[in-house]
Design an enzyme around this catalytic site. Structure first.
Site, PDB file in Angstrom:
ATOM      1  N   GLN A 115       0.776  -1.245   0.000  1.00 35.97           N
ATOM      2  CA  GLN A 115       0.000   0.000   0.000  1.00 35.97           C
ATOM      3  C   GLN A 115       0.804   1.290   0.000  1.00 35.97           C
ATOM      4  O   GLN A 115       0.469   2.239  -0.719  1.00 35.97           O
ATOM      5  CB  GLN A 115      -0.959   0.011   1.211  1.00 35.97           C
ATOM      6  CG  GLN A 115      -1.889   1.199   1.215  1.00 35.97           C
ATOM      7  CD  GLN A 115      -2.798   1.296   2.413  1.00 35.97           C
ATOM      8  OE1 GLN A 115      -3.323   2.358   2.726  1.00 35.97           O
ATOM      9  NE2 GLN A 115      -3.038   0.207   3.121  1.00 35.97           N
ATOM     10  N   GLU A 169       1.322  -1.332   8.364  1.00 38.17           N
ATOM     11  CA  GLU A 169       0.527  -0.191   8.838  1.00 38.17           C
ATOM     12  C   GLU A 169       0.422  -0.057  10.368  1.00 38.17           C
ATOM     13  O   GLU A 169       0.823   0.945  10.947  1.00 38.17           O
ATOM     14  CB  GLU A 169      -0.883  -0.308   8.240  1.00 38.17           C
ATOM     15  CG  GLU A 169      -1.914   0.659   8.789  1.00 38.17           C
ATOM     16  CD  GLU A 169      -1.662   2.097   8.386  1.00 38.17           C
ATOM     17  OE1 GLU A 169      -1.412   2.341   7.202  1.00 38.17           O
ATOM     18  OE2 GLU A 169      -1.724   2.978   9.267  1.00 38.17           O
ATOM     19  N   ASP A 199       0.596   3.722   6.022  1.00 36.56           N
ATOM     20  CA  ASP A 199       0.830   3.326   4.632  1.00 36.56           C
ATOM     21  C   ASP A 199       0.518   4.489   3.676  1.00 36.56           C
ATOM     22  O   ASP A 199       1.416   5.055   3.049  1.00 36.56           O
ATOM     23  CB  ASP A 199      -0.061   2.133   4.271  1.00 36.56           C
ATOM     24  CG  ASP A 199       0.538   0.827   4.761  1.00 36.56           C
ATOM     25  OD1 ASP A 199       1.736   0.797   5.058  1.00 36.56           O
ATOM     26  OD2 ASP A 199      -0.194  -0.160   4.834  1.00 36.56           O
ATOM     27  N   GLY A 253      -7.360  20.164  19.232  1.00 33.11           N
ATOM     28  CA  GLY A 253      -6.933  21.557  19.129  1.00 33.11           C
ATOM     29  C   GLY A 253      -7.428  22.399  20.290  1.00 33.11           C
ATOM     30  O   GLY A 253      -7.849  21.880  21.328  1.00 33.11           O
ATOM     31  N   GLY A 254      -7.398  23.700  20.104  1.00 24.02           N
ATOM     32  CA  GLY A 254      -7.738  24.618  21.184  1.00 24.02           C
ATOM     33  C   GLY A 254      -9.233  24.850  21.347  1.00 24.02           C
ATOM     34  O   GLY A 254      -9.659  25.535  22.284  1.00 24.02           O
TER      35      GLY A 254
HETATM   36  N1  CAO Z   1      11.962 -10.118  -9.227  1.00 20.61           N
HETATM   37  C1  CAO Z   1      12.651 -10.880  -8.368  1.00 20.61           C
HETATM   38  N2  CAO Z   1      12.559 -10.752  -7.030  1.00 20.61           N
HETATM   39  C2  CAO Z   1      11.732  -9.791  -6.563  1.00 20.61           C
HETATM   40  C3  CAO Z   1      10.987  -8.954  -7.412  1.00 20.61           C
HETATM   41  C4  CAO Z   1      11.128  -9.140  -8.808  1.00 20.61           C
HETATM   42  N3  CAO Z   1      10.471  -8.400  -9.690  1.00 20.61           N
HETATM   43  N4  CAO Z   1      10.271  -8.103  -6.644  1.00 20.61           N
HETATM   44  C5  CAO Z   1      10.524  -8.413  -5.368  1.00 20.61           C
HETATM   45  N5  CAO Z   1      11.419  -9.429  -5.311  1.00 20.61           N
HETATM   46  C6  CAO Z   1      11.989 -10.046  -4.121  1.00 20.61           C
HETATM   47  C7  CAO Z   1      12.786  -9.093  -3.271  1.00 20.61           C
HETATM   48  O1  CAO Z   1      14.028  -8.866  -3.827  1.00 20.61           O
HETATM   49  C8  CAO Z   1      12.823  -9.849  -1.956  1.00 20.61           C
HETATM   50  O2  CAO Z   1      13.799 -10.854  -2.054  1.00 20.61           O
HETATM   51  P1  CAO Z   1      14.919 -11.112  -0.915  1.00 20.61           P
HETATM   52  O3  CAO Z   1      14.186 -11.277   0.363  1.00 20.61           O
HETATM   53  O4  CAO Z   1      15.558 -12.364  -1.388  1.00 20.61           O
HETATM   54  O5  CAO Z   1      15.828  -9.971  -0.886  1.00 20.61           O
HETATM   55  C9  CAO Z   1      11.486 -10.555  -1.933  1.00 20.61           C
HETATM   56  O6  CAO Z   1      10.958 -10.448  -3.260  1.00 20.61           O
HETATM   57  C10 CAO Z   1      10.449 -10.023  -0.981  1.00 20.61           C
HETATM   58  O7  CAO Z   1      10.512  -8.647  -0.772  1.00 20.61           O
HETATM   59  P2  CAO Z   1      10.076  -8.032   0.631  1.00 20.61           P
HETATM   60  O8  CAO Z   1      10.943  -8.618   1.702  1.00 20.61           O
HETATM   61  O9  CAO Z   1      10.057  -6.566   0.518  1.00 20.61           O
HETATM   62  O10 CAO Z   1       8.568  -8.566   0.770  1.00 20.61           O
HETATM   63  P3  CAO Z   1       7.816  -9.194   2.020  1.00 20.61           P
HETATM   64  O11 CAO Z   1       6.496  -9.603   1.505  1.00 20.61           O
HETATM   65  O12 CAO Z   1       8.611 -10.239   2.719  1.00 20.61           O
HETATM   66  O13 CAO Z   1       7.657  -7.970   3.045  1.00 20.61           O
HETATM   67  C11 CAO Z   1       6.907  -5.750   3.681  1.00 20.61           C
HETATM   68  C12 CAO Z   1       6.649  -7.008   2.839  1.00 20.61           C
HETATM   69  C13 CAO Z   1       5.888  -4.737   3.311  1.00 20.61           C
HETATM   70  C14 CAO Z   1       6.791  -6.116   5.182  1.00 20.61           C
HETATM   71  C15 CAO Z   1       8.334  -5.227   3.409  1.00 20.61           C
HETATM   72  O14 CAO Z   1       8.474  -5.055   2.015  1.00 20.61           O
HETATM   73  C16 CAO Z   1       8.653  -3.937   4.120  1.00 20.61           C
HETATM   74  O15 CAO Z   1       8.899  -3.900   5.315  1.00 20.61           O
HETATM   75  N6  CAO Z   1       8.696  -2.816   3.362  1.00 20.61           N
HETATM   76  C17 CAO Z   1       9.070  -1.525   3.864  1.00 20.61           C
HETATM   77  C18 CAO Z   1       8.001  -0.918   4.710  1.00 20.61           C
HETATM   78  C19 CAO Z   1       6.695  -0.798   3.990  1.00 20.61           C
HETATM   79  O16 CAO Z   1       6.579  -0.265   2.919  1.00 20.61           O
HETATM   80  N7  CAO Z   1       5.668  -1.258   4.643  1.00 20.61           N
HETATM   81  C20 CAO Z   1       4.345  -1.023   4.137  1.00 20.61           C
HETATM   82  C21 CAO Z   1       3.707  -2.262   3.840  1.00 20.61           C
HETATM   83  S1  CAO Z   1       2.045  -1.922   3.422  1.00 20.61           S
HETATM   84  O17 CAO Z   1       2.144  -0.707   2.447  1.00 20.61           O
END
Ligand code: CAO
Length: 423
Positions: A16, A138, A167, A246-247
């Site tokens: 998101q 979030e 988010d 607020g106030g």
């Molecule tokens: N081709 C190949 N690999 C890809 C890819 C693509 N096109 N797109 C993503 N990947 C891979 C990434 O490189 C990652 O691989 P590694 O773990 O081996 O490095 C893997 O997919 C997963 O990515 P991720 O760790 O970001 O995803 P997740 O689902 O495990 O975690 C989230 C999700 C949201 C918790 C994490 O991305 C995060 O903390 N993001 C930052 C904070 C954030 O934006 N939070 C808001 C979430 S809701 O809006």
């Protein structure tokens, strides 16, 4: 011309926060190319499914006006395509878990080498410090940013809010950082890193509570209900229910029908400037000259009694009648609107804030359009892309692959299902 026409965005976002940001950039006219894992795509495509086989509302409502390219950025050909995208784009936006881009071989150093003019914008859960390596969603951001500890009722547990301030709120912050960096680039000629940590974004939105934390150090917070109730304050800002932040004191008050309608309420603010009119409307003209009620300071310890008295009046009207009576008198009130009422609101439809969108897999659905209106850059909301819908188009038209070069990339498997689309 749209405001951001000509700006190319490599959209490496998911879920998101990042997609909120890139959707705004797309609405302002940027060409947003969403890079997704072959065959999988953004995880939200298949989350909270309401129509089997179709992209979810979660995904479609956050990814309007974008193009989608399926690309395995960990394969050799995928890295080649990604490198060319970085060379070509003005902005790269990502919200992967900390370290994911580095593991892919595309850390900030490398990205700058490829394109010194690129702006690389990231959402992370936390900024540099003890939590910088954490994955964040979030509600964690709401908790870590000070919102949960200050939301809810004093004698109950902390509460998260339905508004996605961690988010979508951080996505907004990031979008501002990006357009600011684009503006600076017009002078400096250089790109830069833009970081919007979710904790920081939530705290920014909770600024008034850090204000109150410091006020608390010099005395009780007199505008909080707790003060009038004679309950001592602790050493940190308490949860204050529906007290105004607020106030000008305010509360949510019952309106006619509250017994059966969960949203038959109004927010009522006893703004000092409108106090005499409030007294007249609720049938308490004597409060205008009563020293216990005549000044804001005198009213502070009596707010519970004052709002209970106002509520006796609001309960005789429905929430729209309260609005119709109070608005002409400049008394600030607002109905508690349900999502159903908002979805049906004619004005929000007319301004494009609530829009109906048609989608090939799911048919018509409602979405929230662009909430920011630019007079010279109107927004037409277009449906979100299907997974990989624009893979070949982007490879050919944006990156210039053709003939054998295009066939090599398509044959490599790096672009997944797009091969089928090409055939
Ligand atoms: N081709 C190949 N690999 C890809 C890819 C693509 N096109 N797109 C993503 N990947 C891979 C990434 O490189 C990652 O691989 P590694 O773990 O081996 O490095 C893997 O997919 C997963 O990515 P991720 O760790 O970001 O995803 P997740 O689902 O495990 O975690 C989230 C999700 C949201 C918790 C994490 O991305 C995060 O903390 N993001 C930052 C904070 C954030 O934006 N939070 C808001 C979430 S809701 O809006």
């Amino acid at each position: 011309m749209k405001a951001l026409e000509g700006v190319k965005v490599l959209d490496f976002t998911h879920v998101q926060s990042g997609p909120t940001c890139t959707q705004l950039l797309a609405w302002f006219g940027a060409d947003v190319i969403k890079v997704e894992r072959p065959g999988v795509g953004d995880a939200t495509r298949k989350q909270l499914i309401d129509k089997p086989g179709a992209d979810s509302l979660y995904f479609t409502m956050l990814n309007h006006n974008k193009r989608s390219i399926e690309l395995n950025s960990k394969s050799a050909e995928g890295k080649e395509v990604l490198t060319r995208l970085i060379e070509t784009c003005d902005v790269l936006v990502e919200n992967f878990a900390p370290g994911a881009l580095d593991r892919m071989g595309f850390g900030w150093e490398r990205i700058q080498e490829i394109n010194p003019r690129i702006i690389m914008a990231s959402v992370k859960g936390f900024g540099p410090g003890k939590y910088e390596d954490c994955k964040v969603y979030e509600n964690i951001a709401q908790c870590a940013g000070g919102s949960a500890s200050t939301t809810g009722w004093r004698d109950d547990r902390p509460l998260v809010t339905g508004a996605q301030i961690g988010d979508s709120g951080t996505g907004l912050h990031l979008a501002l950082g990006i357009v600011t960096a684009l503006y600076q680039r017009t002078h400096s000629g250089r790109g830069q890193r833009v970081l919007a940590p979710m904790q920081d974004g939530v705290l920014n939105l909770c600024r008034v509570k850090l204000r109150d934390q410091q006020r608390l150090e010099v005395g009780p917070l007199e505008e909080y209900s707790q003060y009038g109730e004679g309950i001592p304050f602790g050493d940190s800002v308490p949860r204050a229910g529906n007290d105004s932040g607020g106030g000008q004191p305010g509360r949510i008050l019952k309106c006619k029908g509250w017994e059966t309608d969960p949203n038959a309420y109004t927010y009522f603010i006893t703004q000092a400037a409108a106090w005499e009119k409030v007294c007249d409307v609720i049938g308490k003209p004597e409060w205008k000259d009563d020293l216990d009620y005549a000044t804001p300071k005198a009213r502070l310890p009596r707010l519970n009694h004052i709002f209970a008295t106002i509520e006796e009046w609001t309960m005789t009207k429905d929430k729209f009648e309260v609005m119709a009576i109070c608005n002409p008198l400049d008394i600030p009130v607002g109905p508690i609107l349900s999502m159903k009422e908002i979805a049906e609101d004619e004005d929000l439809r007319k301004t494009g804030t609530v829009v109906e969108v048609d989608h090939p897999e799911r048919g018509k659905y409602l979405s929230v359009g662009c909430p920011i209106k630019l007079s010279d850059s109107p927004v037409e909301v277009e449906r979100s892309p299907l997974l990989g819908e624009h893979t070949v188009e982007v490879l050919r038209d944006v990156l210039g692959y053709d003939g054998e070069g295009l066939a090599r990339i398509l044959d490599s498997g790096a672009v997944g299902a797009a091969k089928l689309a090409a055939e």
